[in-house]
Motif scaffolding. Sequence first.
Motif, PDB file in Angstrom:
ATOM      1  N   ALA A  41      13.079  33.879  27.174  1.00  0.00           N
ATOM      2  CA  ALA A  41      11.967  35.123  28.161  1.00  0.00           C
ATOM      3  C   ALA A  41      12.110  36.396  27.584  1.00  0.00           C
ATOM      4  O   ALA A  41      11.065  37.049  27.979  1.00  0.00           O
ATOM      5  CB  ALA A  41      13.745  35.932  29.499  1.00  0.00           C
ATOM      6  N   ASN A  42      12.962  36.961  26.697  1.00  0.00           N
ATOM      7  CA  ASN A  42      12.964  38.470  26.094  1.00  0.00           C
ATOM      8  C   ASN A  42      12.127  38.045  25.100  1.00  0.00           C
ATOM      9  O   ASN A  42      11.390  39.541  24.454  1.00  0.00           O
ATOM     10  CB  ASN A  42      14.069  39.019  25.775  1.00  0.00           C
ATOM     11  CG  ASN A  42      14.873  39.542  27.401  1.00  0.00           C
ATOM     12  OD1 ASN A  42      14.314  39.191  28.469  1.00  0.00           O
ATOM     13  ND2 ASN A  42      15.968  38.923  26.538  1.00  0.00           N
ATOM     14  N   ASN A  43      11.241  37.232  24.804  1.00  0.00           N
ATOM     15  CA  ASN A  43      10.342  37.420  23.583  1.00  0.00           C
ATOM     16  C   ASN A  43       9.576  36.113  24.078  1.00  0.00           C
ATOM     17  O   ASN A  43       9.446  35.118  23.368  1.00  0.00           O
ATOM     18  CB  ASN A  43      11.233  37.175  22.326  1.00  0.00           C
ATOM     19  CG  ASN A  43      10.172  37.240  20.908  1.00  0.00           C
ATOM     20  OD1 ASN A  43       9.187  36.815  20.602  1.00  0.00           O
ATOM     21  ND2 ASN A  43      11.299  37.693  20.254  1.00  0.00           N
ATOM     22  N   ARG A  44       8.062  36.763  24.112  1.00  0.00           N
ATOM     23  CA  ARG A  44       7.718  35.689  24.561  1.00  0.00           C
ATOM     24  C   ARG A  44       6.729  34.460  23.437  1.00  0.00           C
ATOM     25  O   ARG A  44       6.375  33.932  23.457  1.00  0.00           O
ATOM     26  CB  ARG A  44       6.096  36.707  25.456  1.00  0.00           C
ATOM     27  CG  ARG A  44       4.942  35.498  25.624  1.00  0.00           C
ATOM     28  CD  ARG A  44       5.370  34.397  26.470  1.00  0.00           C
ATOM     29  NE  ARG A  44       4.110  33.687  27.895  1.00  0.00           N
ATOM     30  CZ  ARG A  44       4.285  32.609  27.865  1.00  0.00           C
ATOM     31  NH1 ARG A  44       5.355  32.323  28.574  1.00  0.00           N
ATOM     32  NH2 ARG A  44       3.266  31.930  28.625  1.00  0.00           N
ATOM     33  N   PHE A  90      16.792  33.926  15.510  1.00  0.00           N
ATOM     34  CA  PHE A  90      15.937  33.225  15.403  1.00  0.00           C
ATOM     35  C   PHE A  90      14.363  34.113  15.650  1.00  0.00           C
ATOM     36  O   PHE A  90      13.538  33.764  15.217  1.00  0.00           O
ATOM     37  CB  PHE A  90      15.834  32.798  17.151  1.00  0.00           C
ATOM     38  CG  PHE A  90      16.640  31.490  17.466  1.00  0.00           C
ATOM     39  CD1 PHE A  90      16.537  31.043  17.048  1.00  0.00           C
ATOM     40  CD2 PHE A  90      17.640  32.056  18.216  1.00  0.00           C
ATOM     41  CE1 PHE A  90      17.670  29.181  17.194  1.00  0.00           C
ATOM     42  CE2 PHE A  90      18.949  31.381  18.426  1.00  0.00           C
ATOM     43  CZ  PHE A  90      18.954  30.008  18.187  1.00  0.00           C
ATOM     44  N   ASP A  91      14.728  35.577  15.946  1.00  0.00           N
ATOM     45  CA  ASP A  91      13.792  36.493  15.595  1.00  0.00           C
ATOM     46  C   ASP A  91      13.183  36.876  14.290  1.00  0.00           C
ATOM     47  O   ASP A  91      12.006  37.230  14.093  1.00  0.00           O
ATOM     48  CB  ASP A  91      13.891  37.906  16.659  1.00  0.00           C
ATOM     49  CG  ASP A  91      13.605  37.743  17.355  1.00  0.00           C
ATOM     50  OD1 ASP A  91      13.260  36.426  18.059  1.00  0.00           O
ATOM     51  OD2 ASP A  91      13.969  38.581  18.502  1.00  0.00           O
ATOM     52  N   GLN A  92      14.318  36.471  13.114  1.00  0.00           N
ATOM     53  CA  GLN A  92      13.580  36.889  11.816  1.00  0.00           C
ATOM     54  C   GLN A  92      13.028  35.733  10.973  1.00  0.00           C
ATOM     55  O   GLN A  92      13.085  35.476   9.777  1.00  0.00           O
ATOM     56  CB  GLN A  92      14.728  37.016  11.004  1.00  0.00           C
ATOM     57  CG  GLN A  92      15.406  38.511  11.949  1.00  0.00           C
ATOM     58  CD  GLN A  92      16.632  38.907  10.764  1.00  0.00           C
ATOM     59  OE1 GLN A  92      17.811  38.748  11.712  1.00  0.00           O
ATOM     60  NE2 GLN A  92      16.161  39.455   9.973  1.00  0.00           N
ATOM     61  N   VAL A 119       3.433  41.732  22.721  1.00  0.00           N
ATOM     62  CA  VAL A 119       4.023  43.000  23.495  1.00  0.00           C
ATOM     63  C   VAL A 119       4.890  42.251  24.535  1.00  0.00           C
ATOM     64  O   VAL A 119       4.208  40.986  25.441  1.00  0.00           O
ATOM     65  CB  VAL A 119       2.846  43.490  24.583  1.00  0.00           C
ATOM     66  CG1 VAL A 119       4.031  44.844  26.175  1.00  0.00           C
ATOM     67  CG2 VAL A 119       2.463  44.342  23.797  1.00  0.00           C
ATOM     68  N   ASN A 120       6.154  42.242  24.495  1.00  0.00           N
ATOM     69  CA  ASN A 120       6.941  41.509  26.733  1.00  0.00           C
ATOM     70  C   ASN A 120       6.109  42.394  27.602  1.00  0.00           C
ATOM     71  O   ASN A 120       6.118  42.870  27.556  1.00  0.00           O
ATOM     72  CB  ASN A 120       8.092  41.836  26.107  1.00  0.00           C
ATOM     73  CG  ASN A 120       8.741  41.384  27.208  1.00  0.00           C
ATOM     74  OD1 ASN A 120       9.082  41.154  28.331  1.00  0.00           O
ATOM     75  ND2 ASN A 120      10.305  40.956  26.771  1.00  0.00           N
ATOM     76  N   PRO A 121       5.338  40.857  28.107  1.00  0.00           N
ATOM     77  CA  PRO A 121       4.415  41.080  29.167  1.00  0.00           C
ATOM     78  C   PRO A 121       5.594  42.226  30.464  1.00  0.00           C
ATOM     79  O   PRO A 121       5.684  41.987  31.096  1.00  0.00           O
ATOM     80  CB  PRO A 121       4.083  40.016  30.321  1.00  0.00           C
ATOM     81  CG  PRO A 121       5.875  38.611  29.389  1.00  0.00           C
ATOM     82  CD  PRO A 121       5.801  39.642  27.741  1.00  0.00           C
ATOM     83  N   ARG A 160       9.254  42.729  18.496  1.00  0.00           N
ATOM     84  CA  ARG A 160       9.730  43.082  16.998  1.00  0.00           C
ATOM     85  C   ARG A 160       8.861  44.054  15.812  1.00  0.00           C
ATOM     86  O   ARG A 160       8.092  44.549  16.097  1.00  0.00           O
ATOM     87  CB  ARG A 160       9.553  41.852  16.453  1.00  0.00           C
ATOM     88  CG  ARG A 160      10.961  40.750  16.098  1.00  0.00           C
ATOM     89  CD  ARG A 160       9.939  39.044  15.572  1.00  0.00           C
ATOM     90  NE  ARG A 160       9.203  38.857  16.202  1.00  0.00           N
ATOM     91  CZ  ARG A 160       8.553  37.815  15.431  1.00  0.00           C
ATOM     92  NH1 ARG A 160       9.782  36.795  14.982  1.00  0.00           N
ATOM     93  NH2 ARG A 160       7.835  37.129  15.826  1.00  0.00           N
ATOM     94  N   PRO A 161       9.402  45.963  16.836  1.00  0.00           N
ATOM     95  CA  PRO A 161       8.544  46.815  16.444  1.00  0.00           C
ATOM     96  C   PRO A 161       8.999  47.045  14.900  1.00  0.00           C
ATOM     97  O   PRO A 161       9.619  46.821  14.432  1.00  0.00           O
ATOM     98  CB  PRO A 161       9.044  47.889  17.361  1.00  0.00           C
ATOM     99  CG  PRO A 161      10.527  47.760  17.326  1.00  0.00           C
ATOM    100  CD  PRO A 161      10.385  46.099  17.782  1.00  0.00           C
TER     101      PRO A 161
END
Length: 791
Positions: free
Chosen positions: A516-519, A667-669, A707-709, A716-717
């Motif tokens: 939910a925090n990462n579209r 998961f993000d990397q 961008v997170n809606p 991921r800046p």
Amino acid sequence: MSAKILRSSFSFASLLLLTLLFWSCSSTKTVPEGDALFAGFKIKVNDEKDSSKRSSALATELSGTVRPKPNASIFGLRPKLWIYNAFYTEKEKGLGNWIQNKLGEPPVLLSEVDTNTVSDVMSSRLHNRGYFVNQVSSNTSIKKKKATINWTANIGEPYRIRKIAYTLDDSLPIHKAIQQTQAESLLKPDDPYDLSTMTQERVRIDAVLKNKGYFYFSPDLLIFSVDTTAGDRKADVLVRIKSAAPPRTLQAYKIDDVFIHADYFLNDSISTNDTLNIRGYRYIPSEDYVKAKHLLRGVFLYPDSLYTRQNQLLTVSRLMGLPAYKFVNLEYQPDTTTNDRLDAFLYLTPALKKSLRMEAQMVNKTNGFAGPGLLASFRNRNAFKGSELLTVDFTGTFESLVGGRGSDRENPETGEENLNSNLTSYELGVQTNLIIPRIVSPFRMRNLRTEFVPKTRINVGFNFLNRVNFFQMNSYNASYGYNWRPKQTITHEITPINLQYVQLVRTQPAFEEILANNRLLQRSFEEQFIIGSMYRFTYSNQAIKERKHQFYNDVSLDVSGNMVNALQSLTGADSPEEEAPRTLFGQAYSQYSRIQNDFRYYMKVGASSQIATRLLTGVGFSYGNSSTMPYVKQFSIGGPNSIRAFRPRSIGPGTYDVPDSLLFSFFDQTGDIKLEANVEYRFPIFGFVKGALFVDAGNIWLLRETVNPTTGEVDRPGGVFNTSTFMNQLAVGTGVGVRVDIEFFVIRLDFGIPVRVPYLPPGERNVIKDFNFGFTGDTGMTLNIAIGYPF
């Protein structure tokens, strides 16, 4: 790790270092009085009067004649001699004796070196290189019971070839065949006389004759006579065949009958009368094991054709590549009715047809998960009487996330241990693989004349993954492809049909919150229906062991969804949108292109050391029906086969600093672009124990910023690739490694030390000055335990 333990470790390391230094200074401990340690030698070739300027190559060749060799050394130390001296004992049994003689090496003494004999051998080598007038001398210097021998070779202008003549009898066909090869001769006018070149020329001529039917000819039937009476250091070379050569060696042969025993065992009694005549071949005794129409694709011996060694070697190599056979033997016998004919006999010994293997494993994945596993594998090497290899693998693993960045951290909000620190995974799977040793295609294709068996691969599999506290996933895969090698250094692999379907069947709140925090991450997990094709090209000359410089390059192209999307566009389907992509069988499919190149260069240093380098680049781009690459196709970096100073998936993208709450999920990397470079110096320590020093650098990046809606913040800046800043965003690590290399099996331990950490603030990224000897934190070491070399 406590300060006390660190101090103890440092003290032990210091003591070990001092001990090594002490014993390195005591390398002459066991050298007898009146003798000296043969510490080394130098060879100088004075070639001021030699226009060919081959002094460097000559010095290398002459170095190989020195006997015995000095004790093996590395960085000026002699570890095997050190072990011998440290454990020296006059006892004939016991642990000390075993270590001294098995792991150590006695000192090589000056008294063992016969300098006069070595000088004579060097002089003979120079003579073989055309320096008929040469002088080799030596002198010995001894300091502190260590001896160094200096050899000096004085040479002048070498004798050169003036002309090459073939004194042959033109009435015989073999003499004409030899003369026809003169244009490709290795002997050239004005080249220096070289005995090794003449030896190679004999082998070359023999190879040409073998491919023209001269089965019984051999290189030693050729004689090179050298006449140096022309003066001015010129030599005339005369090539002829021995007058005593047997008549059969001067005759070309044809193949009469080819007998193929397709189910042969030692001591079988074979009757050539009990045969099947199939396409002119004599098949013995039947087709009950491998059908002739499949086996004959690997036979390049043709009845009533001229014998050639090329066809002989090609046939043996192709048949040895069939899984159904363990041994292949080819023999020839003179035909009993015609004196210029040979009968060929192929004896094919079957391998064990079916086998079942159970194997306990220790799984260590690139994503940082490790744990016990069980593999049950069924294998049939002749599934459909065409030497097809059918393999069915059943796997089950239980894995936990071991180590990782932030392993010593707590949740900053609650002060409790992160939930992810206990992340475990259960996995069950079955893979069925069928390898057919020929090209199976709807189009008729010619039989490839290559020594490597062309293959058709069919693969179908299913995998169930339960990531505790996160999700459960079903994965289905199927592929159909081809693999062929036109020559030893080149491999093509094309997979026209590649299907993958990954289905999330159950998710937990913790994982749903992450999505939910990462579209972008959510999209990458949704679009998991992959339908596409793959192509892979590999070049490698590593099989040529004598090469000093070896290269390996592997480039792969992976595309998905393009053909389906094009067909749907032609049929008038609605244009795909981010929230409403096109579907196939009710499921959205991925559309992307992904290319990766893995280039490696290996250089031999001395007899046993090597410098290995790698440059790995990759980029994946989604378009059309997809807004992001599928998660399983994205790049990650770090780990035992990547940047070893960092845990798997703990770097990137770019300078992105993953939140503490996600440190163990990784998961993000992942990213769309990958750049990695490695340099490693590999050297022997003693026996089968080898060492390494390495430097790794690299990172991954995103092609698009999302961008997170909900929050309006960048997901991921610092993760987007920028041509002007990417070099400053590379993670850099160094370290040392120890490998137990017993040829067919390698256990590797690499200690990685971070040098540059890209996710830290700009002024704090160079962390080598803050290095600690522990295994925690951003400046601690990372221990990698793995099987095999990293590249």
